[in-house]
Design a protein around this motif. Structure first.
Motif, PDB file in Angstrom:
ATOM      1  N   LEU A  74       0.823  -1.204   0.000  1.00 33.90           N
ATOM      2  CA  LEU A  74       0.000   0.000   0.000  1.00 33.90           C
ATOM      3  C   LEU A  74       0.861   1.259   0.000  1.00 33.90           C
ATOM      4  CD1 LEU A  74      -2.829   1.273   0.214  1.00 33.90           C
ATOM      5  CD2 LEU A  74      -2.538   1.194   2.688  1.00 33.90           C
ATOM      6  N   MET A  75       1.907   1.296   0.789  1.00 37.13           N
ATOM      7  CA  MET A  75       2.805   2.448   0.829  1.00 37.13           C
ATOM      8  C   MET A  75       3.561   2.617  -0.491  1.00 37.13           C
ATOM      9  SD  MET A  75       2.465   4.091   3.517  1.00 37.13           S
ATOM     10  CE  MET A  75       0.937   3.649   4.302  1.00 37.13           C
ATOM     11  N   LEU A 127       4.332   5.668  -5.488  1.00 34.78           N
ATOM     12  CA  LEU A 127       4.372   5.720  -6.953  1.00 34.78           C
ATOM     13  C   LEU A 127       3.287   6.644  -7.503  1.00 34.78           C
ATOM     14  CD1 LEU A 127       5.117   1.986  -7.805  1.00 34.78           C
ATOM     15  CD2 LEU A 127       6.693   3.930  -7.871  1.00 34.78           C
ATOM     16  N   GLY A 128       2.107   6.623  -6.901  1.00 32.00           N
ATOM     17  CA  GLY A 128       1.034   7.519  -7.321  1.00 32.00           C
ATOM     18  C   GLY A 128       1.396   8.974  -7.106  1.00 32.00           C
ATOM     19  N   TRP A 156       1.864  11.858  -9.981  1.00 31.87           N
ATOM     20  CA  TRP A 156       1.131  13.124  -9.871  1.00 31.87           C
ATOM     21  C   TRP A 156       2.087  14.309  -9.924  1.00 31.87           C
ATOM     22  CZ3 TRP A 156       1.367  16.740  -5.824  1.00 31.87           C
ATOM     23  CH2 TRP A 156       0.432  17.769  -5.905  1.00 31.87           C
ATOM     24  N   ALA A 157       3.182  14.228  -9.188  1.00 32.78           N
ATOM     25  CA  ALA A 157       4.107  15.362  -9.089  1.00 32.78           C
ATOM     26  C   ALA A 157       4.860  15.613 -10.386  1.00 32.78           C
ATOM     27  CB  ALA A 157       5.096  15.126  -7.949  1.00 32.78           C
ATOM     28  N   TYR A 158       5.190  14.575 -11.111  1.00 30.68           N
ATOM     29  CA  TYR A 158       5.984  14.727 -12.323  1.00 30.68           C
ATOM     30  C   TYR A 158       5.154  14.677 -13.598  1.00 30.68           C
ATOM     31  CZ  TYR A 158      10.096  14.446  -9.427  1.00 30.68           C
ATOM     32  OH  TYR A 158      11.038  14.703  -8.483  1.00 30.68           O
ATOM     33  N   SER A 159       3.850  14.726 -13.477  1.00 34.69           N
ATOM     34  CA  SER A 159       3.009  14.694 -14.661  1.00 34.69           C
ATOM     35  C   SER A 159       3.109  16.031 -15.401  1.00 34.69           C
ATOM     36  CB  SER A 159       1.575  14.386 -14.261  1.00 34.69           C
ATOM     37  OG  SER A 159       0.696  15.392 -14.554  1.00 34.69           O
TER      38      SER A 159
END
Length: 58
Positions: A13-14, A19-20, A24-27
């Protein structure tokens, strides 16, 4: 289900959360917003310089 299964699930889960967050940050869709946020500290620089010059001239 014992404690080791719970530890394994929490690790997975972590990892998925991390990874999510990276995606999100590098999109590239968020790049414009992040560039604007990065330039915010410099947004008032011209105003502050002008005010300090007005104060010095008075």
């Amino acid at each position: 289900m014992d404690i080791n299964d719970l530890r394994g699930l929490s690790t997975v889960l972590m990892l998925c959360s991390f990874l999510g967050l990276c995606v999100w940050a590098y999109s590239s869709a968020r790049k414009k917003e992040f560039d604007e946020a990065a330039s915010l500290p410099f947004a008032d620089e011209h105003t502050a310089v002008a005010k300090s010059q007005e104060t010095n001239n008075d």
